[in-house]
Design an enzyme around this catalytic site. Structure first.
Site, PDB file in Angstrom:
ATOM      1  N   LEU A 250       0.791  -0.952   0.047  1.00 36.62           N
ATOM      2  CA  LEU A 250      -0.089  -0.267  -0.368  1.00 36.62           C
ATOM      3  C   LEU A 250       0.649   1.362  -0.155  1.00 36.62           C
ATOM      4  CD1 LEU A 250      -2.584  -1.080   2.203  1.00 36.62           C
ATOM      5  CD2 LEU A 250      -3.320  -0.675   0.007  1.00 36.62           C
ATOM      6  N   GLY A 251       1.893   1.211   0.616  1.00 37.84           N
ATOM      7  CA  GLY A 251       2.697   2.735   0.697  1.00 37.84           C
ATOM      8  C   GLY A 251       4.334   2.265   1.519  1.00 37.84           C
ATOM      9  N   GLN A 252       5.121   2.901   1.706  1.00 39.91           N
ATOM     10  CA  GLN A 252       6.505   2.999   2.371  1.00 39.91           C
ATOM     11  C   GLN A 252       6.995   4.599   2.710  1.00 39.91           C
ATOM     12  OE1 GLN A 252       8.817   1.258   0.073  1.00 39.91           O
ATOM     13  NE2 GLN A 252      10.873   2.826   0.415  1.00 39.91           N
ATOM     14  N   GLY A 253       7.011   3.936   3.932  1.00 36.10           N
ATOM     15  CA  GLY A 253       7.758   5.289   4.952  1.00 36.10           C
ATOM     16  C   GLY A 253       8.673   4.477   5.787  1.00 36.10           C
TER      17      GLY A 253
ATOM     18  N   PHE B  86       9.644   4.127   8.514  1.00 35.38           N
ATOM     19  CA  PHE B  86      10.203   3.244   9.736  1.00 35.38           C
ATOM     20  C   PHE B  86      10.060   0.937   8.474  1.00 35.38           C
ATOM     21  CE2 PHE B  86      10.116   4.848  13.287  1.00 35.38           C
ATOM     22  CZ  PHE B  86      10.981   5.362  13.130  1.00 35.38           C
TER      23      PHE B  86
ATOM     24  N   LYS C 194       1.588  -2.886   8.790  1.00 30.28           N
ATOM     25  CA  LYS C 194       2.313  -1.891   9.144  1.00 30.28           C
ATOM     26  C   LYS C 194       3.513  -2.628   9.537  1.00 30.28           C
ATOM     27  CE  LYS C 194       2.835   2.985  10.169  1.00 30.28           C
ATOM     28  NZ  LYS C 194       2.145   3.739  11.077  1.00 30.28           N
TER      29      LYS C 194
ATOM     30  N   ASP D 153       0.364  14.615  12.931  1.00 29.91           N
ATOM     31  CA  ASP D 153       0.846  14.219  11.777  1.00 29.91           C
ATOM     32  C   ASP D 153      -0.529  14.263  10.706  1.00 29.91           C
ATOM     33  OD1 ASP D 153       2.819  14.489   9.035  1.00 29.91           O
ATOM     34  OD2 ASP D 153       2.676  12.102   9.584  1.00 29.91           O
TER      35      ASP D 153
END
Length: 565
Positions: free
Chosen positions: A43-46, A48, A67, A172
């Protein structure tokens, strides 16, 4: 198969870690974590780690979000502090019980290869975030209206009031951390990775990662005390929410709305709202925390009432949300207006031969599906006469962007189809949902013309119809799988336009495709399309939906020619 780390290093698909930098590589689709959670897609990347959509095999393949915690840090002290942040998020999420916050399921420690990985398991929120919705709006030259922003504030401020009552600050808040949930059309607050629980005796919080402050929050959205000093107050979230509102109203990033030299927002210049809303937002955006609202409920009391809270939809029918049919008078007026416009277009624009299967007579083609809240989508009319290979650019009414506020969740316990399985298959194929629902709608209402203008409901008498809708969806997914389209072509379904065809034609004329001509492209694409949808009568297929499949087939054919295969 090759996979890439976040630094774009090339790796073999069987590797678990980048051979160049050691970064953990994305989990493969189909991989099972903890003997329970099967990965559907990333779904996504951050900073951490990554987030994945997964199926919980212990709960009838219910979808959830994994996550991942895999920070890229150099020192053991940094790793320990990062783990503390992760564990803090897990502990805070466990205590948050609000319908507009993803429900926490579990935290996991799993060994993959030779390293330990940590995961949080949460509810999956089906919907687009407000950053994506704004991007859709901007592609049509639009932004969010003041009424819509007020409605958003009315719906999300109670969520902030709830977390703040527990001494929790999100830190955030931004458009990409607010999701418009399709099942009930409410905003959901996500990504509590930066969350902090305030000590009862302390008015702010500061995190130190070794000797340096870890300052969480997005530049432009977070207030000065948070970004520069690492301090955070309850009303720091209110500041970020106000910035989010301005971005949705203007379509511009915070840096273009604020003069950092003079320390002023561009009210009346870049930002134009009613005096009442401006007063509220200015107070939320005060430089000094003491000058802002101190609590979310205070903002709610001062908010002006929106003149209208009608929020339009991108869908006429959804897998989980059905549309309420319109009032007859408004629908009739729009049909008449659109019919007149399409008649004028028909006299001027010819269509190419390959579009003939999609051409329909203009008499009676203006079908409009609307909601009582002002939602509408148009099935456009196309012309019979064909005299040129040039694909015309037809100006059509734009489809509004947000989910229908009157849509009601539909229970499908009585259906013999498995909606969740259909949902998962579409996601695995990476077929855009808006395109897919239009495709299914078109087929469903073509097979049931007597239902045009009437939407399906959650009542038991509509169970058979819902089952038929899902059956059509299942069959169309089979067809799209048989088409063997590339991932890139599937992702673009719904976004092809005449510009793509014009580009292929220019390439053919410039001999960039060798001896391959545009006529041969039409022939090859038509043959494959006819194999998928044989015997379709003229006028039966929707140009907007089915022609996208034609484009996708053609795009893959051009790619094959270019690669010499």
């Amino acid at each position: 198969m090759q996979v890439y780390c976040s630094k774009q290093h090339t790796n073999n698909g069987s590797n678990r870690f980048c051979t160049h930098c050691g970064e953990p590589l994305p989990l493969a689709v189909g991989q099972v974590v903890d003997n329970r959670y099967q990965i559907i897609r990333q779904l996504g990347q951050g900073g951490f780690g990554r987030t994945y959509l997964a199926e919980d095999r212990n709960k009838s393949n219910q979808t959830c979000v994994l996550k991942e915690f895999a920070p890229q840090v150099q020192h053991q002290q940094d790793l320990q502090k990062a783990k503390e942040l992760f564990e803090r998020e897990a502990s805070v999420l466990k205590k948050l019980q609000h319908p507009q916050i993803p429900r926490f399921h579990a935290s996991l420690q799993v060994k993959i290869g030779s390293k330990d990985f940590f995961f949080l398991v949460q509810d999956y929120v089906d919907g687009d975030n407000f950053d994506q919705l704004l991007e859709q709006r901007e592609s049509q030259g639009k932004t969010f209206s003041e009424e819509e922003v007020i409605t958003l504030l009315q719906q999300i401020l109670p969520v902030l009031s709830y977390i703040h009552s527990l001494d929790v600050v999100h830190r955030d808040i931004s458009p990409d951390n607010l999701i418009w949930r399709r099942s009930d059309n409410l905003p959901v607050l996500i990504d509590f990775g930066g969350v902090k629980q305030l000590p009862a005796s302390q008015g702010f919080w500061r995190t130190k990662l070794v000797g340096n402050h870890t300052l969480l929050g997005k530049k432009g959205y977070a207030p000065e005390e948070q970004l520069r000093q690492g301090k955070v107050f309850i009303n720091s979230d209110l500041y970020s929410l106000a910035v989010t509102s301005l971005v949705l109203l203007t379509g511009k990033e915070p840096q273009k709305l604020y003069d950092s030299f003079q320390g002023i927002w561009y009210w009346g210049k870049e930002i134009n709202v009613s005096p009442k809303l401006e007063t509220v937002l200015k107070k939320m955006l005060s430089y000094k925390p003491s000058d802002r609202y101190q609590r979310a409920d205070q903002v709610l009391k001062d908010l002006p009432s929106p003149n209208a809270t009608k929020i339009p939809t991108t869908h006429a029918t959804k897998l989980k949300t059905m549309v309420v049919s319109p009032g007859r008078q408004r629908a009739s007026a729009l049909v008449s207006k659109l019919h007149n416009k399409t008649q004028a277009i028909s006299k001027a624009i010819p269509l190419p031969v390959w579009i003939r299967p999609f051409a329909v007579s203009l008499g009676g083609t203006a079908l409009v599906v609307l909601t009582g809240a002002g939602t509408w989508a148009v099935v456009n009319a196309v012309i019979r006469s064909v005299s040129s290979i040039t694909v015309p650019s037809i100006s059509l009414p734009q489809i509004p962007q947000l989910p229908n506020p009157l849509g009601q969740p539909v229970s499908d316990r009585n259906t013999s189809r498995n909606p969740q399985e259909i949902f998962s298959r579409r996601q695995q194929l990476e077929i855009p949902e808006v395109f897919f629902t239009r495709l299914v709608d078109n087929s469903f209402y073509t097979s049931k013309p007597e239902l045009k203008g009437r939407s399906l409901t959650s009542k038991s008498e509509d169970a058979a119809l819902r089952d038929e809708w899902y059956g059509i969806a299942d069959n169309l997914l089979n067809k799209l799988e048989q088409a063997n389209l590339s991932t890139a072509s599937r992702r673009k379904l719904g976004s092809y336009s005449t510009k793509d065809y014009d580009n292929w034609r220019r390439q053919a004329r410039a001999r960039q495709l060798g001896d391959y001509t545009i006529s041969q492209l039409n022939k090859d694409t038509n043959e494959k399309f006819e194999q998928l949808f044989p015997g379709e009568r003229r006028g039966k297929l929707s140009q907007q939906a089915f022609i996208q499949i034609w484009y996708a087939i053609a795009a893959d054919q051009v790619s094959k020619v270019q690669s010499g295969k």
